[in-house]
Scaffold this active site. Structure first.
Site, PDB file in Angstrom:
ATOM      1  CG  HIS A   1     -12.900   2.679   3.181  1.00  0.00           C
ATOM      2  ND1 HIS A   1     -13.584   3.500   4.035  1.00  0.00           N
ATOM      3  CD2 HIS A   1     -11.592   2.978   3.318  1.00  0.00           C
ATOM      4  CE1 HIS A   1     -12.729   4.287   4.676  1.00  0.00           C
ATOM      5  NE2 HIS A   1     -11.510   3.989   4.246  1.00  0.00           N
TER       6      HIS A   1
ATOM      7  CD  GLU B   1      -8.912  -2.016   3.846  1.00  0.00           C
ATOM      8  OE1 GLU B   1      -8.417  -1.793   4.976  1.00  0.00           O
ATOM      9  OE2 GLU B   1      -9.252  -1.115   3.083  1.00  0.00           O
TER      10      GLU B   1
ATOM     11  CG  ASN C   1     -10.652  -1.908  18.726  1.00  0.00           C
ATOM     12  OD1 ASN C   1     -10.458  -3.006  19.244  1.00  0.00           O
ATOM     13  ND2 ASN C   1     -10.052  -1.529  17.617  1.00  0.00           N
TER      14      ASN C   1
ATOM     15  CG  ASN D   1      -1.857   1.112   1.309  1.00  0.00           C
ATOM     16  OD1 ASN D   1      -1.821   2.013   0.471  1.00  0.00           O
ATOM     17  ND2 ASN D   1      -2.734   1.081   2.293  1.00  0.00           N
TER      18      ASN D   1
ATOM     19  NE  ARG E   1     -10.123  11.773   3.819  1.00  0.00           N
ATOM     20  CZ  ARG E   1      -9.977  10.447   3.742  1.00  0.00           C
ATOM     21  NH1 ARG E   1     -10.972   9.638   4.027  1.00  0.00           N
ATOM     22  NH2 ARG E   1      -8.812   9.929   3.369  1.00  0.00           N
TER      23      ARG E   1
ATOM     24  CG  LEU F   1     -17.638   3.076  11.815  1.00  0.00           C
ATOM     25  CD1 LEU F   1     -18.452   3.079  13.105  1.00  0.00           C
ATOM     26  CD2 LEU F   1     -18.118   4.172  10.871  1.00  0.00           C
TER      27      LEU F   1
ATOM     28  NE  ARG G   1      -6.521   0.750   0.198  1.00  0.00           N
ATOM     29  CZ  ARG G   1      -6.771   1.592   1.180  1.00  0.00           C
ATOM     30  NH1 ARG G   1      -5.840   1.895   2.045  1.00  0.00           N
ATOM     31  NH2 ARG G   1      -7.972   2.105   1.305  1.00  0.00           N
TER      32      ARG G   1
HETATM   33  P1  AMP Z   1      -8.075   2.422  11.399  1.00  0.00           P
HETATM   34  O1  AMP Z   1      -7.987   3.576  10.440  1.00  0.00           O
HETATM   35  O2  AMP Z   1      -9.047   1.359  10.981  1.00  0.00           O
HETATM   36  O3  AMP Z   1      -6.736   1.868  11.795  1.00  0.00           O
HETATM   37  O4  AMP Z   1      -8.699   3.003  12.763  1.00  0.00           O
HETATM   38  C1  AMP Z   1      -8.095   4.034  13.485  1.00  0.00           C
HETATM   39  C2  AMP Z   1      -9.067   4.522  14.547  1.00  0.00           C
HETATM   40  O5  AMP Z   1      -9.454   3.410  15.383  1.00  0.00           O
HETATM   41  C3  AMP Z   1      -8.495   5.578  15.488  1.00  0.00           C
HETATM   42  O6  AMP Z   1      -9.441   6.598  15.704  1.00  0.00           O
HETATM   43  C4  AMP Z   1      -8.267   4.803  16.773  1.00  0.00           C
HETATM   44  O7  AMP Z   1      -8.401   5.614  17.892  1.00  0.00           O
HETATM   45  C5  AMP Z   1      -9.361   3.788  16.733  1.00  0.00           C
HETATM   46  N1  AMP Z   1      -8.999   2.651  17.581  1.00  0.00           N
HETATM   47  C6  AMP Z   1      -8.024   1.751  17.352  1.00  0.00           C
HETATM   48  N2  AMP Z   1      -7.945   0.889  18.385  1.00  0.00           N
HETATM   49  C7  AMP Z   1      -8.873   1.264  19.291  1.00  0.00           C
HETATM   50  C8  AMP Z   1      -9.276   0.786  20.578  1.00  0.00           C
HETATM   51  N3  AMP Z   1      -8.687  -0.288  21.126  1.00  0.00           N
HETATM   52  N4  AMP Z   1     -10.289   1.430  21.209  1.00  0.00           N
HETATM   53  C9  AMP Z   1     -10.892   2.480  20.626  1.00  0.00           C
HETATM   54  N5  AMP Z   1     -10.543   2.989  19.425  1.00  0.00           N
HETATM   55  C10 AMP Z   1      -9.560   2.391  18.768  1.00  0.00           C
END
Ligand code: AMP
Length: 405
Positions: free
Chosen positions: A189, A393, A343, A19, A250, A218, A100
């Site tokens: 996505h 992904e 999460n 990527n 964003r 998300l 990607r």
């Molecule tokens: P991603 O772009 O899918 O890697 O997601 C990033 C987002 O997921 C960020 O806002 C992180 O704060 C949130 N995130 C990752 N791990 C956790 C967790 N254990 N608890 C809450 N939010 C999380």
């Protein structure tokens, strides 16, 4: 057996998934059959005085801080590390490279074997994704030089959404202008939405063709999709990944009149507005932090801006869920994925709260139990299944690339 030959055995038969972004290259060696990842890592801060390369593998982690002048140099350093821990990259048993690619325009809607003409076409699509396609092309070029003897396959973030019905894909703008400039809703996505909706059907032991699904991806970027019988019928991102949900940095949907106002009244240059909406808005713009964990801490401390940011985020999410419920004519499965979706207990609870009359009921204990992996969080009485499915992904890209071997 030596350490080096063990490392090579581990990558034998794997797909290298790349990527390539503007200042970083993420990579993962993935075994397409079982999804295991013998090695992975990140080359970052390319072009800055202090770059960094991180390489995780079964023998431990390697981390180096050094100047990485460009993408070519970065990939060469990865190649050197692979050679140090095993064999040279081109003898490490990689069967294919999966790339990607962000924007496939109207041209690419299936995983595509890369040749010179495909690279040129992806480059031509750069006008639609000026931040993303050029570094993707760079990644393609340097990886093809390093690994000339295996198939390179492009997997497009837009591909899954090429099925959007015209009514969902069309902006109500002068038809001559939109035709001339290829303006339509493309969606992004897609690899994640496709993978997660497929896993959701498998988890439920149901035929995807029978299911109406809403997928909520998300992460730092965020998007929602409506999927009917395995086919995407709507998604929240549009011509660019800026449209739709509130994201880490964003804005998601705004009145386009804001852009003219910022240009005419605030005197901002178009690049400044682009930067504002893509990098300084969303949760960051509203609260000062873009990471959901940091946002949560602020909310718990009683920070009003953080609370408002959270409320705006959830409000937008509920609006899309409502829209897709109607578009689909009811839903069988709602699935959360991405760093936040996988999460964050609060977002899952609040975005679906009070929908019992619509057959959606999240079970508090299941939602909060801290489990990982694929799981159901709806109550036994909920007629709509609510799931959490970790996205992957890289595995989806590896599997797509392996089909060309
Ligand atoms: P991603 O772009 O899918 O890697 O997601 C990033 C987002 O997921 C960020 O806002 C992180 O704060 C949130 N995130 C990752 N791990 C956790 C967790 N254990 N608890 C809450 N939010 C999380």
């Amino acid at each position: 057996m030596s350490e080096a030959s063990r490392a090579t055995d581990a990558t034998q038969g794997s797909v290298l998934v790349i990527n390539s972004g503007s200042s970083s290259i993420k990579f993962q060696f993935v075994h397409p059959a079982d999804g295991s990842t013998p090695a992975s890592g990140l080359i970052e801060r390319i072009g800055e005085p202090e770059g960094r390369i991180v390489f995780h593998h079964s023998g431990g982690d390697i981390e180096r801080t050094l100047e990485i002048p460009d993408h070519r140099a970065g990939l060469k350093m990865l190649s050197d590390i692979v050679a140090e821990v095993g064999s040279p990259l081109d003898e490490s048993g990689i069967i294919a490279v999966g790339h990607r690619i962000v924007h496939g325009g109207k041209v690419f809607y299936e995983p595509t074997l890369i040749d010179d003409e495909v690279v040129r076409e992806i480059d031509r699509l750069s006008s639609l994704a000026p931040l993303h396609n050029p570094p993707n092309v760079l990644g393609l070029e340097v990886a093809r030089e390093e690994l000339p003897d295996v198939p390179h396959v492009g997997v497009f973030d837009t591909a899954f959404f090429h099925t959007l019905p015209a009514a969902a894909a069309t902006y109500a703008i002068d038809r001559d202008v939109t035709r001339e400039h290829d303006i339509r809703r493309y969606g992004f996505h897609g690899t994640s939405h496709e993978y997660v909706s497929g896993r959701a059907a498998a988890f439920l032991d149901r035929d995807p063709a029978e299911l109406k699904q809403i997928v909520l991806h998300l992460g730092n970027g965020a998007s929602a999709s409506a999927i009917d019988g395995g086919t995407a019928i709507d998604t929240s991102m549009g011509l660019t990944p800026l449209e739709g949900l509130v994201m880490g940095t964003r804005s998601g949907d705004i009145d386009p009149g804001i852009v003219f106002h910022l240009r005419r009244s605030a005197g901002l240059h178009v690049d400044e507005i682009d930067n504002l909406l893509n990098r300084k808005s969303g949760l960051l713009g509203l609260s000062g932090v873009n990471d959901f964990r940091a946002l949560r801490e602020l909310v718990e401390k009683g920070d009003d801006d953080a609370k408002l940011a959270y409320d705006v985020y959830v409000h937008r999410l509920r609006r899309y869920i409502g829209a897709y419920l109607v578009e689909l004519g009811g839903v069988d499965v709602v699935t959360f994925t991405g760093g936040v979706g996988e999460n964050n207990v609060d977002v899952r609870r609040d975005s679906l709260a009070g929908l019992e009359r619509l057959g959606i009921e999240v079970d508090a204990a299941r939602n909060e139990n801290g489990a990982r992996g694929e799981r159901r969080i709806s109550s036994d009485g909920s007629s709509v299944e609510v799931l959490v499915i970790p996205t992957n992904e890289e595995l989806a890209i590896a599997r797509a690339a392996a089909k060309f071997v």
